[in-house]
Design an enzyme around this catalytic site. Sequence first.
Site, short mmCIF file in Angstrom:
data_model
loop_
_atom_site.label_atom_id
_atom_site.label_comp_id
_atom_site.label_asym_id
_atom_site.label_seq_id
_atom_site.Cartn_x
_atom_site.Cartn_y
_atom_site.Cartn_z
N TYR A 298 -51.15 -79.15 2.31
CA TYR A 298 -51.95 -80.17 2.99
C TYR A 298 -52.07 -81.42 2.13
CZ TYR A 298 -56.23 -82.58 4.48
OH TYR A 298 -57.14 -83.53 4.85
N SER B 193 -57.16 -88.20 1.79
CA SER B 193 -58.08 -87.12 1.42
C SER B 193 -58.23 -86.99 -0.08
CB SER B 193 -57.52 -85.80 1.98
OG SER B 193 -58.20 -84.69 1.44
N GLU C 56 -58.32 -84.32 -1.55
CA GLU C 56 -57.46 -83.23 -1.98
C GLU C 56 -56.20 -83.75 -2.67
OE1 GLU C 56 -57.67 -79.83 -1.87
OE2 GLU C 56 -59.72 -79.88 -1.11
#
Length: 325
Positions: A153, A130, A132
Amino acid sequence: MTTALITGITGQDGSHLAELLLGKGYEVHGVVRRSSTLNRNRLDSIYQDSESKHRNLHLHYGDMSDALNIERVISETNPDEIYNLAAQSHVAVSFEVPEYTFDVTGAGAIRILEAIRQRSPESRFYQASSSEMFGSTPAPQNEETTLHPRSPYAVAKVAAHHATINYREAYGLFACSGILFNHEGERRGENFVTRKIARGVAAIKAGKQEHLMLGNLDAKRDWGHAEDYVKAMWMMLQADEADDYVIATGESHTVREFCDVAFEHVGLRTDDHVRIDERFIRPSEVDDLRGDATKAHTKLGWKPEVTFSELVTRMVDAEIKLLEG
């Protein structure tokens, strides 16, 4: 017939990927969590009854926290390709359930990799990494950019990402990571901000609500459509060598811009209806994500097809259609 195993098959990406692979003549196996309520509506268009004689979509109960179950499913299906799309994927929720997020999103990938090493070393593996993971690292971000995760996460995704690289280097597995930037669509989960905006705009246009409550409108994201991004997943596993790729549009837009396109599409204005709610501000924000997908363009031949405006308007139109029944 090529066989694929998809974890997270009932999610946005999993359902799109299953459709893509079935269209290419694959036999597809998917892992779903056991629940008292069925949550397979994204698979309605391709679902095949278990009694069907010629079905090529098979669902198996499983959980990313259960290593023995993962090993059993991989042994029974003997897949040529494995796509790990399962995760607790909501960033804000990960602050509330950090341990669970890491167990499913981080350690879950390691359980699959270990099962592949022991039971199916010829399988090609895709890990859903990801954007992120980049966190506060300045944009644009590519495969060489320093990782600076800013949520539980993101920390879990970093662990899974590096585990994939480690198993590739240590054991020679064909293991790839796709570092996907934000990808949305009509099948996005209801608690993600893009779907929340699309639903809110449709409801406001229909007179069912007056305001839309959001958090940081200045956060910038690189938004593409999930249909484009699952094609990149498949292309990674068709390459001659395993590698990691950033998948992105190369454009970033603020949450406010997303709102502006959505509201303008139905003849309304953002400022008349959007309100800020401090509850939706993250403890540590990621301000600007914009991917550099040059490597995917040159090595895989992948490019996105759906534009930002088309993505937003498609999502709004889908919500209007739902409201109209």
